[in-house]
Write a protein that holds these residues in place. Structure first.
Motif, PDB file in Angstrom:
ATOM      1  N   UNK A  53      20.773 -16.384  -5.141  1.00  0.00           N
ATOM      2  CA  UNK A  53      20.427 -17.061  -3.899  1.00  0.00           C
ATOM      3  C   UNK A  53      21.580 -17.040  -2.907  1.00  0.00           C
ATOM      4  N   UNK A  54      22.816 -17.203  -3.379  1.00  0.00           N
ATOM      5  CA  UNK A  54      23.957 -17.144  -2.463  1.00  0.00           C
ATOM      6  C   UNK A  54      24.162 -15.730  -1.925  1.00  0.00           C
ATOM      7  N   UNK A  55      23.768 -14.720  -2.684  1.00  0.00           N
ATOM      8  CA  UNK A  55      23.923 -13.347  -2.223  1.00  0.00           C
ATOM      9  C   UNK A  55      22.825 -12.923  -1.260  1.00  0.00           C
ATOM     10  N   UNK A  56      21.805 -13.727  -1.116  1.00  0.00           N
ATOM     11  CA  UNK A  56      20.676 -13.345  -0.261  1.00  0.00           C
ATOM     12  C   UNK A  56      20.338 -14.445   0.743  1.00  0.00           C
TER      13      UNK A  56
ATOM     14  N   UNK B  70      32.763 -15.882  -4.217  1.00  0.00           N
ATOM     15  CA  UNK B  70      32.750 -14.428  -4.024  1.00  0.00           C
ATOM     16  C   UNK B  70      31.343 -13.864  -3.880  1.00  0.00           C
ATOM     17  N   UNK B  71      30.342 -14.673  -4.160  1.00  0.00           N
ATOM     18  CA  UNK B  71      28.964 -14.185  -4.147  1.00  0.00           C
ATOM     19  C   UNK B  71      28.239 -14.463  -2.837  1.00  0.00           C
ATOM     20  N   UNK B  72      28.890 -15.121  -1.904  1.00  0.00           N
ATOM     21  CA  UNK B  72      28.193 -15.574  -0.702  1.00  0.00           C
ATOM     22  C   UNK B  72      28.061 -14.419   0.286  1.00  0.00           C
ATOM     23  N   UNK B  73      26.823 -14.148   0.672  1.00  0.00           N
ATOM     24  CA  UNK B  73      26.527 -13.117   1.664  1.00  0.00           C
ATOM     25  C   UNK B  73      25.459 -13.678   2.602  1.00  0.00           C
TER      26      UNK B  73
ATOM     27  N   UNK C 205      29.165 -15.005  10.191  1.00  0.00           N
ATOM     28  CA  UNK C 205      30.481 -15.002   9.517  1.00  0.00           C
ATOM     29  C   UNK C 205      31.096 -16.387   9.377  1.00  0.00           C
ATOM     30  N   UNK C 206      30.904 -17.246  10.394  1.00  0.00           N
ATOM     31  CA  UNK C 206      31.472 -18.597  10.284  1.00  0.00           C
ATOM     32  C   UNK C 206      30.779 -19.392   9.185  1.00  0.00           C
ATOM     33  N   UNK C 207      29.465 -19.257   9.068  1.00  0.00           N
ATOM     34  CA  UNK C 207      28.745 -19.931   7.993  1.00  0.00           C
ATOM     35  C   UNK C 207      29.213 -19.418   6.636  1.00  0.00           C
TER      36      UNK C 207
END
Length: 750
Positions: free
Chosen positions: A659-662, A694-697, A677-679
């Motif tokens: 979920x953090x990657x998507x 490291x998984x946040x996208x 990018x700020x979020x």
């Protein structure tokens, strides 16, 4: 002497002999009593016994019969039949047939996505929808810009000599000035940490230039971008959509704007009846179909040729959905209706199967996780702030820095359009773009020459958007609860009497975080109806509600105003006024104290109502905060996202990473440059100790799709799925089952 007669002779002589043919007394079948020890019935225990399921099976059976007839016809014509029983066709022919089916279904399907500020509507076969302001203008004695002194913010005071006091820094009070300066200093510190150049006298440069700035006048015939204002000389009863915002404020006759939906809720504050609200929604839709889609649909016979897909919020209210269903079938008369939730539609439109949708709209922000085409109920979060709050803060900040057009008024229609244009042009939170810049703009007012202004701006382009991550910077939340539950009460279960609106553990966690510890157990709104009756005040709310005096018998989950300063008001800066009539008459209601033996309602000298507090505290659950209407959900954006994902993953680390990657950022207010990018950076800092940083996208809609129309695009895709979509509600089903049909037709638990 007469001999003795036999019994048969006596029966014959006396007329007692039976002369019928041994037929039963009645032709009705005689039902034998059942064995009470062993019997079984299956009434309404199988799906095929429900009308909605039976009609669906009949449609499938009719399709099967049609398929068999087509097969027999193909055999008679000598065509080849494949092993699956279908007529052999090339892959290209099959694709063309599917495209034709989808196109024909899309040409007859209207997709409607109503919002607080804009309505997006179009055919399912269209590439993009039409965006129309969700507003209607009706004739009135005064326009909205002439009410309440015509200013949504404090006016500039006039001095004794008639001049206006040139102190914009004091115009909005010391509290706003303190927040503004603190946010500006925080931005400077972060920019210095990121090695960005910050001039020490940036604000002085802006204010000194804006003080001296004047304007140039441009004649109308020299203005290539002049506005064609709406002509109301024929005095139409109403004007809807974009034309309503082009009506001059001082037109003859006057027109007042009404927005049927505000903050994701039905606008109960500005209306006097429920019928008027949904009537305005219907008129806006009909006018948009005729003017924007160029479809001449004026009668029910015309509407019966089209299907309708309606996009509803994830965290919806049942009365809102059922009212839209009734509007589409009973008032418009469409052939079929189906509903889809916003987050699910966004996943369809963007092509994501597992994602966390962050939708920042004009007046609300919704966050929801979607997994394999299903909305995760407990992940739904609905926050009551958005792009309009950014606009309000933007106007105040530029006025604070001596904006040359200091008379800007958001209640004036041309000023509202101007400020929206300025915000969309200049807003950014990319630190590389934050510097002292010189811009110009044009003020175009009806009946006046165009004025061209030049002004300088600094961090006002970034601070309003950054307030999404610190919503306490917004200071205009106090009016959002006014009128709540004035006309539309909650939906209650028919059998157990409990509220049956959907709930979310993520939303409940946020409400617990912002609610004070000494919040009253359960405020009630029907209390006001009783007090108003005692004081001779007419109740303008729903007449079907019973007049009940006991607190434990009152309608749960509705607001109770507090006469004193409550912790809720201090924390969220709210002033709930559930009943405007009560507020105007000065009948305040004190906050209940569970420690007191009795609750005294009313003011000294008025008729009072004594209520037993012991029964009050034992009846209601103080933890059911998601049922309350006196707590406005205002929470930092990044923290709300983490709460939504935590409740969606339920402790699963793999699902949390997915979920953090998507993360998908959509909505009109999310188009600010640098917001994604700020979020992402904010979430990385917030989750630095969890192992998920490291998984946040944070993703944007693919294929350069406008983030405003992703939800509508998903609804259009859903509307073209004629072969697999079983969610259609027909007038036949609605006539016989009413709103109960939704339990069998919706894709989620109703």
């Amino acid at each position: 002497m007469v001999g003795k007669k036999s019994g048969k002779a006596l029966l014959r002589e006396e007329g007692l002999e039976r002369t019928d043919n041994n037929m039963e007394q009645t032709s009705w079948p005689v039902i034998q009593p059942i064995n009470q020890k062993n019997y079984y019935v299956d009434f309404l225990k199988r799906d095929e016994q429900f009308l909605a399921v039976r009609t669906q099976q009949e449609e499938a059976r009719n399709k099967m019969i049609k398929h068999a007839k087509d097969r027999d016809r193909a055999l008679a014509q000598g065509r080849q039949i494949g092993p699956d029983g279908d007529v052999d066709m090339d892959e290209e022919e099959e694709e063309e047939e599917e495209e034709e089916d989808e196109l024909s279904a899309g040409n007859k399907t209207i997709v409607i996505h109503p919002g607080s500020q804009n309505l997006r509507i179009g055919l399912a076969s269209d590439l993009l929808p039409k965006s129309i302001p969700m507003v209607i203008a009706r004739r009135a004695n005064t326009s909205e810009s002439e009410e309440d002194m015509g200013e949504p913010m404090p006016k500039r005071r006039k001095l004794d000599d008639g001049k206006v006091e040139p102190v914009p820094e004091k115009r909005f009070g010391e509290e706003f000035a303190t927040k503004f300066v603190a946010a500006s200093n925080e931005l400077k510190v972060r920019m210095r940490m990121n090695k960005r150049k910050v001039l020490p006298q940036s604000r002085d440069m802006v204010t000194s230039y804006n003080r001296r700035a004047t304007y140039d006048t441009i004649n109308e015939h020299n203005d290539t971008m002049h506005i064609d204002w709406t002509d109301v000389g024929k005095e139409p009863e109403y004007v809807a959509g974009r034309a309503a915002l082009r009506i001059p404020d001082l037109s003859k006759p006057r027109y007042k704007l009404y927005w049927p939906i505000q903050h994701g809720w039905i606008n109960e504050r500005d209306y006097d009846s429920i019928r008027n609200i949904y009537n305005d929604i219907q008129l806006i839709i009909e006018d948009s179909v005729r003017t924007e889609l160029k479809l001449d649909l004026r009668t029910r016979k015309d509407w019966a040729q089209y299907n309708c897909v309606i996009v509803i919020p994830d965290y919806y209210e049942r009365t809102y959905v059922t009212s839209l269903l009734d509007l589409a079938i009973q008032d418009l008369g469409v052939a079929r209706v189906c509903f889809i939730q916003e987050s699910l539609a966004a996943s369809f439109g963007a092509g994501f199967t597992t994602t966390c949708i962050v939708d920042i709209g004009a007046q609300k922000t919704s966050i929801c996780c979607v997994e394999d085409g299903m909305v995760i109920d407990n992940s739904r979060v609905n926050l009551k702030y958005g792009g309009q709050d950014v606009t309000d803060s933007f106007v105040k900040m530029i006025i604070y820095n001596h904006f040359p057009y200091a008379d800007v008024n958001l209640k004036r229609r041309y000023d509202f359009l101007l400020v929206e244009e300025l915000k969309s042009k200049f807003s950014t939170i990319a630190e590389a773009d934050i510097s002292v810049q010189l811009y110009d703009f044009h003020v175009r007012a009806p009946g006046q020459d165009t004025r061209k202004y030049t002004f300088k701006i600094y961090d006002e382009v970034a601070l309003p958007t950054l307030a999404l991550f610190k919503p306490e910077t917004f200071d205009d939340h106090k009016g959002k609860l006014i009128g709540r539950r004035k006309l539309i009460s909650r939906s209650y279960d028919l059998y157990d009497g409990k509220p049956n609106d959907p709930t979310s553990t993520a939303q409940n966690e946020i409400l617990k975080a912002i609610a004070p510890a000494d919040l009253p157990p359960e405020p009630q709104k029907l209390l006001f109806a009783k007090i108003n009756g005692l004081n001779g005040i007419k109740d303008e709310s729903d007449s079907r509600r019973p007049s009940i005096a006991r607190v434990q018998d009152l309608d749960p989950g509705t607001p109770l105003a507090s006469g004193a300063s409550s912790p809720v008001r201090k924390l969220n800066e709210l002033t709930p006024q559930p009943d405007s009539t009560l507020h105007e008459n000065g009948n305040g209601v004190g906050t209940p104290n569970p420690d007191e033996s009795f609750l005294k309602i009313g003011q000294p000298g008025d008729d009072t109502l004594m209520l037993d507090s012991a029964e009050h505290t034992n009846t209601f659950d103080p933890l059911a905060l998601e049922r309350r209407d006196d707590i406005l959900p205002i929470y930092p954006l990044a923290n709300a996202i983490t709460s939504s994902i935590n409740h969606a993953a339920r402790g699963s680390s793999s699902k949390t990473r997915d979920l953090y990657q998507s993360l998908l950022l959509i909505g009109g207010a999310s188009k600010v440059n640098g917001l994604g990018p700020h979020l992402e950076q904010t979430l990385v800092g917030l989750l630095a100790d969890t192992g998920y940083s490291r998984d946040i996208v944070v993703n944007r809609p693919p294929r350069d799709l406008d983030s405003e129309v992703v939800v509508w695009k998903g609804g259009a895709v859903f509307g073209r799925m004629s072969r697999t979509n079983d969610s259609w509600v027909t007038p036949f089903l609605y006539e016989r089952l009413g709103e109960r049909v939704l339990a069998s037709k919706l894709m989620w638990a109703w």
